[in-house]
Design a protein around this motif. Structure first.
Motif, PDB file in Angstrom:
ATOM      1  N   ASN A   1       9.186  -2.391  -2.844  1.00 15.22           N
ATOM      2  CA  ASN A   1      10.512  -2.407  -3.454  1.00 15.22           C
ATOM      3  C   ASN A   1      11.063  -3.819  -3.604  1.00 15.22           C
ATOM      4  OD1 ASN A   1      10.661   0.332  -3.699  1.00 15.22           O
ATOM      5  ND2 ASN A   1      11.670   0.627  -1.712  1.00 15.22           N
ATOM      6  N   LEU A   2      10.570  -4.733  -2.777  1.00 18.09           N
ATOM      7  CA  LEU A   2      11.194  -6.050  -2.720  1.00 18.09           C
ATOM      8  C   LEU A   2      10.376  -7.153  -3.374  1.00 18.09           C
ATOM      9  CD1 LEU A   2      12.360  -5.889   1.014  1.00 18.09           C
ATOM     10  CD2 LEU A   2      13.761  -5.498  -1.014  1.00 18.09           C
ATOM     11  N   ALA A   3       9.062  -7.098  -3.233  1.00 18.26           N
ATOM     12  CA  ALA A   3       8.229  -8.232  -3.651  1.00 18.26           C
ATOM     13  C   ALA A   3       7.794  -8.090  -5.099  1.00 18.26           C
ATOM     14  CB  ALA A   3       7.003  -8.322  -2.763  1.00 18.26           C
ATOM     15  N   HIS A   4       7.524  -9.214  -5.745  1.00 15.64           N
ATOM     16  CA  HIS A   4       6.969  -9.114  -7.092  1.00 15.64           C
ATOM     17  C   HIS A   4       5.768 -10.020  -7.310  1.00 15.64           C
ATOM     18  CE1 HIS A   4       9.012 -12.794  -8.354  1.00 15.64           C
ATOM     19  NE2 HIS A   4       9.943 -12.382  -7.536  1.00 15.64           N
ATOM     20  N   SER A   5       5.225 -10.561  -6.224  1.00 16.22           N
ATOM     21  CA  SER A   5       3.914 -11.181  -6.361  1.00 16.22           C
ATOM     22  C   SER A   5       3.051 -10.646  -5.235  1.00 16.22           C
ATOM     23  CB  SER A   5       4.004 -12.702  -6.297  1.00 16.22           C
ATOM     24  OG  SER A   5       3.964 -13.136  -4.953  1.00 16.22           O
ATOM     25  N   LEU A   6       1.759 -10.731  -5.435  1.00 17.04           N
ATOM     26  CA  LEU A   6       0.824 -10.089  -4.522  1.00 17.04           C
ATOM     27  C   LEU A   6       0.946 -10.631  -3.102  1.00 17.04           C
ATOM     28  CD1 LEU A   6      -1.427  -8.030  -4.356  1.00 17.04           C
ATOM     29  CD2 LEU A   6      -3.032  -9.856  -4.861  1.00 17.04           C
ATOM     30  N   ASN A   7       0.953 -11.959  -2.998  1.00 19.72           N
ATOM     31  CA  ASN A   7       1.012 -12.583  -1.675  1.00 19.72           C
ATOM     32  C   ASN A   7       2.277 -12.190  -0.931  1.00 19.72           C
ATOM     33  OD1 ASN A   7      -0.669 -14.140  -0.112  1.00 19.72           O
ATOM     34  ND2 ASN A   7      -0.824 -15.689  -1.743  1.00 19.72           N
ATOM     35  N   SER A   8       3.405 -12.274  -1.623  1.00 26.84           N
ATOM     36  CA  SER A   8       4.665 -11.956  -0.946  1.00 26.84           C
ATOM     37  C   SER A   8       4.676 -10.482  -0.547  1.00 26.84           C
ATOM     38  CB  SER A   8       5.866 -12.312  -1.823  1.00 26.84           C
ATOM     39  OG  SER A   8       5.894 -11.533  -2.976  1.00 26.84           O
ATOM     40  N   TYR A   9       4.104  -9.630  -1.390  1.00 25.98           N
ATOM     41  CA  TYR A   9       4.037  -8.198  -1.069  1.00 25.98           C
ATOM     42  C   TYR A   9       3.213  -7.959   0.194  1.00 25.98           C
ATOM     43  CZ  TYR A   9       1.963  -3.513  -1.427  1.00 25.98           C
ATOM     44  OH  TYR A   9       1.485  -2.251  -1.165  1.00 25.98           O
ATOM     45  N   ASN A  10       2.004  -8.501   0.240  1.00 26.06           N
ATOM     46  CA  ASN A  10       1.123  -8.290   1.389  1.00 26.06           C
ATOM     47  C   ASN A  10       1.749  -8.768   2.693  1.00 26.06           C
ATOM     48  OD1 ASN A  10      -1.730  -9.162  -0.645  1.00 26.06           O
ATOM     49  ND2 ASN A  10      -0.955  -7.145  -0.154  1.00 26.06           N
ATOM     50  N   TRP A  11       2.286  -9.980   2.672  1.00 27.67           N
ATOM     51  CA  TRP A  11       2.797 -10.546   3.917  1.00 27.67           C
ATOM     52  C   TRP A  11       4.163  -9.999   4.282  1.00 27.67           C
ATOM     53  CZ3 TRP A  11      -0.514 -12.019   7.158  1.00 27.67           C
ATOM     54  CH2 TRP A  11      -1.730 -12.551   6.729  1.00 27.67           C
ATOM     55  N   MET A  12       4.937  -9.630   3.260  1.00 28.80           N
ATOM     56  CA  MET A  12       6.214  -8.996   3.566  1.00 28.80           C
ATOM     57  C   MET A  12       5.963  -7.673   4.291  1.00 28.80           C
ATOM     58  SD  MET A  12       9.323  -8.221   0.958  1.00 28.80           S
ATOM     59  CE  MET A  12       9.433  -9.832   0.210  1.00 28.80           C
ATOM     60  N   ALA A  13       4.965  -6.925   3.828  1.00 25.80           N
ATOM     61  CA  ALA A  13       4.622  -5.666   4.497  1.00 25.80           C
ATOM     62  C   ALA A  13       4.240  -5.939   5.955  1.00 25.80           C
ATOM     63  CB  ALA A  13       3.483  -4.970   3.764  1.00 25.80           C
ATOM     64  N   GLY A  14       3.465  -7.004   6.177  1.00 22.69           N
ATOM     65  CA  GLY A  14       3.082  -7.380   7.536  1.00 22.69           C
ATOM     66  C   GLY A  14       4.293  -7.695   8.399  1.00 22.69           C
ATOM     67  N   ILE A  15       5.183  -8.541   7.869  1.00 22.05           N
ATOM     68  CA  ILE A  15       6.385  -8.936   8.630  1.00 22.05           C
ATOM     69  C   ILE A  15       7.253  -7.717   8.927  1.00 22.05           C
ATOM     70  CG2 ILE A  15       8.501 -10.328   8.577  1.00 22.05           C
ATOM     71  CD1 ILE A  15       6.060 -12.066   8.775  1.00 22.05           C
ATOM     72  N   LEU A  16       7.393  -6.816   7.937  1.00 20.28           N
ATOM     73  CA  LEU A  16       8.192  -5.610   8.145  1.00 20.28           C
ATOM     74  C   LEU A  16       7.586  -4.730   9.244  1.00 20.28           C
ATOM     75  CD1 LEU A  16       8.985  -4.847   4.416  1.00 20.28           C
ATOM     76  CD2 LEU A  16      10.699  -5.220   6.193  1.00 20.28           C
ATOM     77  N   GLY A  17       6.252  -4.674   9.293  1.00 18.86           N
ATOM     78  CA  GLY A  17       5.582  -3.929  10.364  1.00 18.86           C
ATOM     79  C   GLY A  17       5.909  -4.532  11.718  1.00 18.86           C
ATOM     80  N   LEU A  18       5.849  -5.856  11.772  1.00 14.36           N
ATOM     81  CA  LEU A  18       6.151  -6.577  13.013  1.00 14.36           C
ATOM     82  C   LEU A  18       7.592  -6.319  13.453  1.00 14.36           C
ATOM     83  CD1 LEU A  18       5.134 -10.237  13.726  1.00 14.36           C
ATOM     84  CD2 LEU A  18       7.504  -9.586  14.029  1.00 14.36           C
ATOM     85  N   VAL A  19       8.518  -6.470  12.521  1.00 13.36           N
ATOM     86  CA  VAL A  19       9.938  -6.274  12.834  1.00 13.36           C
ATOM     87  C   VAL A  19      10.191  -4.834  13.288  1.00 13.36           C
ATOM     88  CG1 VAL A  19      12.264  -6.220  11.838  1.00 13.36           C
ATOM     89  CG2 VAL A  19      10.721  -8.115  11.302  1.00 13.36           C
ATOM     90  N   SER A  20       9.522  -3.867  12.630  1.00 13.00           N
ATOM     91  CA  SER A  20       9.708  -2.462  12.991  1.00 13.00           C
ATOM     92  C   SER A  20       9.289  -2.209  14.437  1.00 13.00           C
ATOM     93  CB  SER A  20       8.883  -1.555  12.082  1.00 13.00           C
ATOM     94  OG  SER A  20       9.200  -1.788  10.748  1.00 13.00           O
ATOM     95  N   VAL A  21       8.133  -2.748  14.820  1.00 14.27           N
ATOM     96  CA  VAL A  21       7.644  -2.532  16.183  1.00 14.27           C
ATOM     97  C   VAL A  21       8.601  -3.159  17.195  1.00 14.27           C
ATOM     98  CG1 VAL A  21       5.822  -3.062  17.840  1.00 14.27           C
ATOM     99  CG2 VAL A  21       5.221  -2.295  15.548  1.00 14.27           C
ATOM    100  N   LEU A  22       8.956  -4.417  16.978  1.00 11.39           N
ATOM    101  CA  LEU A  22       9.845  -5.090  17.931  1.00 11.39           C
ATOM    102  C   LEU A  22      11.217  -4.409  17.965  1.00 11.39           C
ATOM    103  CD1 LEU A  22       8.989  -8.889  17.536  1.00 11.39           C
ATOM    104  CD2 LEU A  22       8.187  -7.243  19.238  1.00 11.39           C
ATOM    105  N   GLY A  23      11.745  -4.076  16.793  1.00  2.77           N
ATOM    106  CA  GLY A  23      13.046  -3.398  16.721  1.00  2.77           C
ATOM    107  C   GLY A  23      13.000  -2.048  17.425  1.00  2.77           C
ATOM    108  N   GLY A  24      11.909  -1.302  17.187  1.00  2.00           N
ATOM    109  CA  GLY A  24      11.758   0.012  17.810  1.00  2.00           C
ATOM    110  C   GLY A  24      11.680  -0.092  19.321  1.00  2.00           C
ATOM    111  N   ILE A  25      10.910  -1.074  19.795  1.00  2.00           N
ATOM    112  CA  ILE A  25      10.781  -1.249  21.249  1.00  2.00           C
ATOM    113  C   ILE A  25      12.130  -1.639  21.859  1.00  2.00           C
ATOM    114  CG2 ILE A  25       9.769  -2.719  23.054  1.00  2.00           C
ATOM    115  CD1 ILE A  25       7.208  -2.794  21.401  1.00  2.00           C
ATOM    116  N   TYR A  26      12.850  -2.512  21.156  1.00  2.00           N
ATOM    117  CA  TYR A  26      14.154  -2.948  21.649  1.00  2.00           C
ATOM    118  C   TYR A  26      15.101  -1.746  21.784  1.00  2.00           C
ATOM    119  CZ  TYR A  26      18.828  -4.894  21.741  1.00  2.00           C
ATOM    120  OH  TYR A  26      20.123  -5.169  22.085  1.00  2.00           O
ATOM    121  N   LEU A  27      15.180  -0.949  20.718  1.00  2.58           N
ATOM    122  CA  LEU A  27      16.055   0.229  20.741  1.00  2.58           C
ATOM    123  C   LEU A  27      15.635   1.205  21.830  1.00  2.58           C
ATOM    124  CD1 LEU A  27      16.451   0.872  16.901  1.00  2.58           C
ATOM    125  CD2 LEU A  27      18.193   0.015  18.489  1.00  2.58           C
TER     126      LEU A  27
END
Lengths: 238, 254
Positions: free
Chosen positions: B197-223
């Motif tokens: 939904n957010l990225a419009h180039s391949l690199n940004s898409y791939n790594w944004m997905a990675g960062i979002l995965g990371l944030v989700s795990v840390l955020g979930g553990i925190y909550l």
């Protein structure tokens, strides 16, 4: 002009199960030569191109000159506009050298200053290009690493006639400028007369092969397209 | 929770998101989701016969990806249906044979019980799979765009497909410890859906997905630690919240 042979095919046949898609086709392609493959739908044109690339199993002999570099332009790409691959991403699958990318795009008629190219072409998702634009990008992609021969599979529909004309002018320019050989699948016999050095008529069997003006006679056209072949050759001034 | 556990969680989230972005491109979202269910019977066997459940899970996943690969490459069968049947079946079997006390953890994960050795393995596998997939990324995407085009440039698409599925099996096996077999698919798919939904180039898409995965795990553990809830479901909730948020943000137009 050298008569350097890039490709020699002999008795090439392709079958899918019981269905014979291509039967004993033989031809050759020299450097800087344009060979057109014509025939009705389902006559094996695309199958022949794909077997030349080794994408379908075949019997017979296909001999490429050693170390020949091949560029391939497929009929279409199945992508939606949400597919996050931009033109720039796509080109960078082949090379990361910006000047090479720009040169390739320029030689297919996509030009503009740095800002325009970047904003309106390179950053644009592949799936949002128009049919004509996408085809130009596909050609640019195929020629960016300077191939010896280009295999061009013409789209069956979706591109207006005006657009098509310029694509062929463009291929012709590439052919003369870069001594590029071209194998071209075409549906339009006018294009064949205008641009091809040789023509191969397919209807699963090889119906004719040779110089267009010599071999595309009413008899072989009838054999090719069946019934009445309503085709009249236009006069061209060379 | 120990810093080592957090690092493991973060890196596994990163790898799951990054790999997931390619799953989504290949239209394998459903396969990715159902694939994680296959791990359960393997995991159960590990618990019953007291060998490392991770190995059991990986063995089951490995069989599954070989199956997917064969169906994709050797037959003309649609993978989706077969995956739907075979993978839910294995979930059912897994539910029956998993020892009761461990069932909840197997289904929903519990990163707080992660041992030191498992944590180190997790880090190693997360980094290894990222490296592997990054090195075949070009071939993978080109093969998704057009198999003919990829093969015409000399890419061995079948080999690339297999390596990719292998990486997915590895990261799913590791991720099960964090979010469990039921929810691991979500950690692979949701970050990629958000990034799309957010990225419009391949690199940004791939790594944004990675960062979002990371944030989700840390955020979930925190909550989870904050509200004394199991981390697995909260990790998935966090990633889903990010997805909903992404729908409200307009993608930059070109």
């Amino acid at each position: 002009m050298t008569e350097e042979i890039l490709l020699q095919a002999d008795k090439v046949s392709v079958s899918f199960g019981d269905l014979c898609a291509l039967h004993e086709v033989a031809f050759s392609v020299n450097r800087s030569e344009a060979l057109a493959i014509v025939g009705p739908n389902g006559s094996g044109k695309s199958v022949l191109l794909r077997s030349l690339l080794g994408l379908v199993p075949y019997t017979g002999k296909i001999d490429w000159q050693p170390k020949v570099r091949i560029g391939y332009v497929p009929q279409k790409l199945a992508i939606d506009s949400e597919f996050p691959v931009s033109v720039g991403d796509f080109m960078s699958f082949k090379t990361h050298t910006h000047t090479k990318i720009v040169t390739a795009l320029e030689s297919v008629g996509i030009t503009g200053d740095h800002h325009h190219l970047k904003k309106h072409i390179l950053n644009k998702p592949l799936g949002t290009l128009s049919g004509g634009q996408l085809q130009r990008v596909l050609i640019a992609w195929a020629i960016v690493d300077e191939p010896d021969i280009l295999l061009f599979d013409e789209p069956t529909s979706g591109i207006d006639v005006g657009g098509e004309e310029t694509i062929y002018n463009l291929l012709h320019k590439l052919q003369t400028k870069h001594h590029l050989a071209i194998i071209l699948v075409s549906h339009d016999l006018n294009i064949v007369y205008k641009y091809a050095n040789r023509v191969l008529c397919l209807n699963r069997d090889m119906i004719c092969y040779g110089v267009p003006h010599e071999v595309l006679d009413p008899a072989s056209l009838r054999q090719l397209y069946g019934g009445e072949a309503h085709f009249y050759q236009h006069e061209h001034k060379e | 929770m120990s810093p080592l556990t957090l690092i493991t969680g973060a890196l596994v989230g990163l790898a799951a998101g990054y790999l997931g972005s390619f799953m989504v491109l290949r239209r394998m979202s459903l396969v990715g989701d159902a694939l994680s269910h296959v791990a359960l019977p393997g995991l159960a066997l590990g618990l019953i016969f007291s060998f490392n459940p991770f190995l059991g899970a990986f063995a089951a996943l490995f069989l599954a990806i070989v199956g997917i690969w064969l169906v994709e490459n050797k037959t003309k069968l649609p993978a989706e249906t077969l995956v739907g049947v075979a993978f839910t079946l294995s979930l059912a079997i897994g539910l029956l044979i998993t020892p009761q006390p461990e069932l909840l953890e197997a289904l929903f994960g519990d990163i707080s019980t992660l041992g030191r050795m498992d944590a180190l393995w997790g880090i190693l596998i997360a980094l290894g799979t990222i490296w592997l997939v990054a090195s075949i990324a070009r071939s993978l995407v080109l093969g998704t765009l057009s198999e003919d085009l990829a093969r015409s440039t000399g890419i061995a698409t079948k080999k690339v497909d297999f390596l990719f599925l292998l990486a997915v099996a590895l990261i799913v096996a590791v991720g099960i410890k964090i979010v469990g077999t039921l929810l691991m698919g979500a950690l692979v798919i949701i970050p990629a859906a958000t990034a799309k939904n957010l990225a419009h180039s391949l690199n940004s898409y791939n790594w944004m997905a990675g960062i979002l995965g990371l944030v989700s795990v840390l955020g979930g553990i925190y909550l989870a630690t904050h509200y004394h809830l199991p981390p697995g479901p909260l990790v998935v909730l966090a990633s889903a919240a990010l997805f909903l948020l992404s729908l409200t943000i307009k993608k930059p137009t070109t």
